[in-house]
Scaffold this active site. Structure first.
Site, PDB file in Angstrom:
ATOM      1  N   HIS A 100      41.206  42.217  30.935  1.00 13.00           N
ATOM      2  CA  HIS A 100      39.948  42.444  31.658  1.00 13.00           C
ATOM      3  C   HIS A 100      39.821  43.920  31.986  1.00 13.00           C
ATOM      4  CE1 HIS A 100      43.158  41.358  34.447  1.00 13.00           C
ATOM      5  NE2 HIS A 100      42.601  42.190  35.316  1.00 13.00           N
ATOM      6  N   HIS A 102      38.387  46.630  34.532  1.00 13.23           N
ATOM      7  CA  HIS A 102      37.881  46.829  35.899  1.00 13.23           C
ATOM      8  C   HIS A 102      36.769  47.873  35.857  1.00 13.23           C
ATOM      9  CE1 HIS A 102      41.246  44.982  38.339  1.00 13.23           C
ATOM     10  NE2 HIS A 102      41.862  45.122  37.165  1.00 13.23           N
TER      11      HIS A 102
HETATM   12  P1  AMP Z   1      44.879  42.945  37.375  1.00 17.02           P
HETATM   13  O1  AMP Z   1      45.833  43.366  38.442  1.00 17.02           O
HETATM   14  O2  AMP Z   1      44.375  44.084  36.550  1.00 17.02           O
HETATM   15  O3  AMP Z   1      45.419  41.793  36.553  1.00 17.02           O
HETATM   16  O4  AMP Z   1      43.588  42.429  38.132  1.00 17.02           O
HETATM   17  C1  AMP Z   1      43.392  41.112  38.531  1.00 17.02           C
HETATM   18  C2  AMP Z   1      42.218  41.142  39.483  1.00 17.02           C
HETATM   19  O5  AMP Z   1      41.730  39.827  39.607  1.00 17.02           O
HETATM   20  C3  AMP Z   1      42.585  41.618  40.889  1.00 17.02           C
HETATM   21  O6  AMP Z   1      41.854  42.793  41.198  1.00 17.02           O
HETATM   22  C4  AMP Z   1      42.192  40.437  41.786  1.00 17.02           C
HETATM   23  O7  AMP Z   1      41.577  40.870  42.970  1.00 17.02           O
HETATM   24  C5  AMP Z   1      41.230  39.657  40.906  1.00 17.02           C
HETATM   25  N1  AMP Z   1      41.187  38.223  41.129  1.00 17.02           N
HETATM   26  C6  AMP Z   1      42.222  37.377  41.353  1.00 17.02           C
HETATM   27  N2  AMP Z   1      41.774  36.107  41.446  1.00 17.02           N
HETATM   28  C7  AMP Z   1      40.434  36.165  41.238  1.00 17.02           C
HETATM   29  C8  AMP Z   1      39.391  35.186  41.209  1.00 17.02           C
HETATM   30  N3  AMP Z   1      39.656  33.877  41.393  1.00 17.02           N
HETATM   31  N4  AMP Z   1      38.125  35.606  40.987  1.00 17.02           N
HETATM   32  C9  AMP Z   1      37.860  36.908  40.814  1.00 17.02           C
HETATM   33  N5  AMP Z   1      38.778  37.880  40.825  1.00 17.02           N
HETATM   34  C10 AMP Z   1      40.055  37.512  41.044  1.00 17.02           C
END
Ligand code: AMP
Ligand code: ZN
Length: 139
Positions: A100, A102
């Site tokens: 994903h 950001h």
């Molecule tokens: P990463 O650390 O790059 O894998 O980012 C994962 C992101 O997903 C983090 O910034 C979390 O805040 C976000 N996240 C975790 N659970 C959810 C969810 N259910 N819906 C939306 N975002 C989420």
């Protein structure tokens, strides 16, 4: 779809999300723990654990969607810029192993910093040609 992947479940609607954009191959939704207002995650619908697992056409589609969403997020929140990035691998801070991007809108005076604030290790820069050569060889 990977059975126990959180973002596969979000993409398929099994887990609710705040959707901001969707097409045949991309799903974008709000980060529920945003770094700034409008922080959006842009994910391929297909499951890829790691950015380097992706094929060229999937990367093109993902980043074109990320570009469009960045413009929209900046417009919606009167942001003057944004940070756009991928935490690639657990060591780099990736918590959800489904690729994903950001998109984090930024404003003057928000106190945040740039991409090199993620990590800064003392590095020998006396032989940057050797460093470049190592990467060229690995390509
Ligand atoms: P990463 O650390 O790059 O894998 O980012 C994962 C992101 O997903 C983090 O910034 C979390 O805040 C976000 N996240 C975790 N659970 C959810 C969810 N259910 N819906 C939306 N975002 C989420
Ligand atoms: Zn997944």
């Amino acid at each position: 779809m990977t059975e126990d992947c959180l973002f596969c479940k979000i993409v398929s609607g099994k887990i609710p999300s705040y959707r901001v954009y969707e097409d045949d191959s991309v799903y974008a939704f709000l980060d529920i723990y945003p770094a700034s207002e409008g922080h959006t995650l842009v994910a391929p619908k297909k499951h890829f654990g790691n950015f380097t697992d992706m094929r060229a056409e999937d990367v093109t589609t993902l980043f074109e969607a990320a570009r469009k969403i960045t413009a929209a997020v900046e417009k919606a929140f009167s942001a003057e810029g944004s940070n756009i990035g991928i935490n690639n691998g657990e060591v780099a801070g990736q918590e959800v192993p489904h690729v994903h991007v950001h998109v984090i809108p930024r404003k003057k005076g928000d106190g945040g910093r740039g991409i090199k604030s993620i990590v800064w290790t003392e590095t020998d820069t006396a032989n940057l040609e050797g460093t470049a050569e190592k990467i060229r060889k690995a390509l």
